[in-house]
Scaffold this active site. Structure first.
Site, PDB file in Angstrom:
ATOM      1  CB  SER A 540      -0.949  -0.039   1.199  1.00  0.00           C
ATOM      2  OG  SER A 540      -1.996   0.875   1.057  1.00  0.00           O
ATOM      3  CG  ASP A 626      -6.115  -2.916  -4.172  1.00  0.00           C
ATOM      4  OD1 ASP A 626      -6.963  -2.094  -3.773  1.00  0.00           O
ATOM      5  OD2 ASP A 626      -4.931  -2.897  -3.799  1.00  0.00           O
ATOM      6  CG  HIS A 658      -5.332  -2.682  -0.253  1.00  0.00           C
ATOM      7  ND1 HIS A 658      -4.631  -2.215  -1.338  1.00  0.00           N
ATOM      8  CD2 HIS A 658      -4.826  -2.015   0.817  1.00  0.00           C
ATOM      9  CE1 HIS A 658      -3.756  -1.303  -0.949  1.00  0.00           C
ATOM     10  NE2 HIS A 658      -3.850  -1.168   0.353  1.00  0.00           N
TER      11      HIS A 658
END
Length: 681
Positions: A540, A626, A658
């Site tokens: 991320s 995602d 994610h």
């Protein structure tokens, strides 16, 4: 003398046998660990009922069963043993347990005996079930049709069409496309073995409860007297929804059907409502700024008689994660990250409310208290983790903060596993501030040897890096493969004051990246670090950091791994869904040339602008579902590396969002992760 020699030899043999039995942690062993689930306490305060999830790798799915343990101490007892998901609804007087299983409501004794079914038909389309205080009503969520998005819904003569038609934003969120349905709260009666008189308390409203993707049962509760329902909702749609974090807490009166907004004018997240035991007070978590999802989280206390509100933590320089009223309603217990660990605090509600002096830290140590379960007399039941141990239930002595472990879910595995040494390290940043970092060492660490070392880049970017236990980014597992891991609490992480937390917004590629370089440079001062074998990994914002560092690391690192990282901020802004995040953290859109913060982000802090400087092997991981960091980010990074002639690998997970949630995919992830490190480091 012979007897002493025999005892010594026996001791040596036992030590050697123990050393032979203990093994370093492997990905396969990690997935054998039981995962602690929801918990509840019996009304007499004598037993805890809790769930444990085990994963079946062959079947690629999980199974949850219930256990009990005495609060006073004693062995765990398993009380259910069948596949499928279960959730605790309530424990009644006498220990009668009400729970959900396979879409039906069941009851059993606390020992698992005398099983009966309360609902006569399966309700597979419901979720988030909660019973009223008297057990006569139930609330739950169910999807309802709110708009015609699908082609087959718009045109009845085209029933096989899967086309979607949108005229506004929020057309997809997290890992799901908007198909025209939303999740509503329903209330119903429980009559004998039937659930009757179902009523949608949000009729015709195009809004979701709970909040997606991370909301849950905490978003909807009964009032203390069971006469009303409180629920958390962001009553916005389209572009407004995509750019706002303004959730409110609504109170629905069951008898009249009237709904009241209890947080009107409070512009940020308002979540986690809870009544005091006597019903006189309501508390919830609140952020002030609309559009700032990582704003300081405060506890608001409302007097239900006068309607007066007070911010209990406004002058306290940290952010609250969760809370619980004491049994006598005189205190609030809460959790917050502070100096690199998540600890238990309390507020005396008879003290000077709103003053930091009313707040007392109850626990301290190298661990995280991750949730508060219940109070039993002068003991608080909590969950605790550290970087070597998954969550277990502990009892906290409220007089002195001492802790006693109550459950031993994974002791059998831990007894066969070598654990890592974990040190707290303090590093001077380039702007002269003190930064905490965690250093995780391989089992049987020998300072006379040299070890390859990994810099771990945390996501969020405002997520805490404390003593939590991850089943994917697991520091114990990384160290067990022979790596030292340094995990710095760089700019943007909670637990070091509100200002430290705020400093990352608008400065993604600035001081936080310098903080990462300070961390790896500092650990490299140690003789046991092999400076020629340094790696950098993260997901991320951590993946973004990997992509940025790949262009500015000045040959420090020998390999990189980025999972669901932001590679190109322009294309990311055009495809991500929660635009409030991008607007706050990188400054907004790229076409407003007068926005200096955004211009700096897109020009100076955009990883794709530094690809010409890439010179190091890189592994890219990307989830196909995602929508926060969409697929083009990973594909662009991999394609750029390939076209530059840089050794690179793409791990694509088409059905993952994610996170990596499916067990076999998670094992592939970990095997590929460590294979890449072995190959390149």
């Amino acid at each position: 003398m012979k007897k002493r020699i025999l005892i010594l030899l026996t001791t040596i043999v036992m030590i050697n046998a123990d050393a032979q039995v203990k093994q370093n942690l492997t990905p396969e062993t990690l997935w054998k660990l039981g995962r602690l689930g929801s918990q509840n306490i019996t009304p007499d305060g004598k037993r805890i009922l809790f769930g444990v999830t085990q994963y079946n790798m062959n079947q690629n799915k999980s199974e949850l069963n219930f256990y009990t343990v005495p609060v006073a101490g004693g062995p765990m007892q398993q009380i259910t043993n069948e596949p499928g998901s279960k959730s605790i609804l309530k424990i009644g007087v006498g220990g009668r347990v009400t729970y959900m299983f396979e879409g039906r409501i069941w009851q059993m004794n606390i020992d698992g005996e005398n099983l009966t079914m309360l609902s006569d038909k399966a309700m597979d389309d419901i979720d988030n079930v909660r019973l009223s205080p008297d057990g006569k009503k139930v609330i739950f969520t169910r999807e309802v049709a709110a708009a015609k998005i699908l082609g087959k819904d718009k045109y009845s003569d085209l029933p096989k069409s899967n086309a979607m038609v949108f005229t506004d934003l929020n057309y997809r969120h997290w890992d799901k496309w908007n198909t025209g349905k939303c999740s509503h709260v329903f209330v119903a009666d429980i009559n004998g073995g039937s659930i009757t008189n179902e009523k949608d308390i949000m009729p015709g409203e195009p809004y979701d409860v709970p909040q997606q993707p991370s909301g849950g049962l905490e978003d909807m509760i009964f009032s203390h007297d069971g006469k009303s329902i409180l629920y958390v909702c962001k009553k916005k749609t389209g572009k407004e929804y995509a750019q706002s974090t303004n959730t409110d807490i609504y109170q629905y009166d069951i008898a009249s059907g009237k709904t009241t907004n209890l947080t009107e004018g409070m512009m940020g997240y308002d979540t986690n409502p809870a009544f005091s035991g006597d019903g006189s007070k309501l508390a919830w978590l609140s952020m002030k700024e609309d559009g700032y999802e990582a704003d300081k989280n405060d506890i608001i206390l409302r007097d239900n008689k006068t309607g007066e509100k007070i911010n209990l933590t406004e002058k306290w320089d940290e952010s609250v994660n969760s809370f619980l009223f004491s049994n006598d309603s005189s205190k609030l217990f809460f959790l917050a990250v502070h100096n690199g660990t998540e600890q238990l605090f309390q507020i005396d509600l008879h003290g000077t409310l709103g003053s930091p002096t009313a707040i007392k830290q109850v626990t301290s140590g190298q661990w995280d208290i991750t949730s508060i379960v219940a109070q039993a007399a002068n003991t608080l039941i909590v969950n605790r983790t550290d970087m070597n141990h998954a969550a277990e239930i502990y009892a906290v002595n409220l007089y002195d903060g001492s802790m006693r472990q109550m459950t031993t879910i994974n002791n059998e595995i831990y007894n066969r596993t070598r654990l890592s040494k974990i040190d707290e390290r303090h590093i001077k940043t380039t702007d002269g501030k003190d930064m905490l970092a965690w250093v995780i060492y391989p089992p049987n660490f020998d300072p006379a040897k040299k070890y390859p070392t990994l810099l771990f880049c945390q996501g969020g970017p405002q997520s805490a890096l404390s003593q939590g236990y991850s089943f994917r980014w697991n520091f114990q597992l990384m160290a067990a493969q022979g790596y030292i891991v340094i995990a710095p609490n760089r700019r943007g992480m909670p637990g070091h004051g509100v200002e430290w937390n705020r400093e990352i917004s608008g400065d993604w590629g600035g001081q936080p990246i310098k903080d990462y370089l300070s961390a790896i440079d500092d650990i490299c001062k140690e003789s046991y670090v092999d400076k020629n074998r340094l790696g950098c990994v993260g997901a991320s914002y951590g993946g973004y950091s990997v992509y940025m560092l790949a262009g500015v690391h000045n040959k420090r690192f020998k390999t990189f791994i980025a999972h669901d990282g932001l590679f190109d901020l322009k294309s990311w802004y055009g495809t991500t869904e929660e635009l409030w995040f991008a607007n706050k953290d990188i400054g907004g859109n790229y076409w407003n040339k007068d926005n200096k913060t955004a211009k700096r982000s897109y020009d100076k802090f955009n990883p794709s602008n530094y690809v010409d400087k890439w010179d190091t092997p890189i592994m890219v991981v990307q989830g196909g579902k995602d929508f926060r960091v969409p697929i083009e980010q990973g594909l662009q990074a991999f394609q750029a590396a390939q076209l530059r002639g840089i050794k690179s690998k793409l791990l694509y997970l088409p059905e993952e969002n994610h996170w990596v949630l499916k067990p076999q995919n998670a094992l592939v992830w970990q095997r590929e992760f460590f294979d890449w490190l072995k190959e390149t480091l």
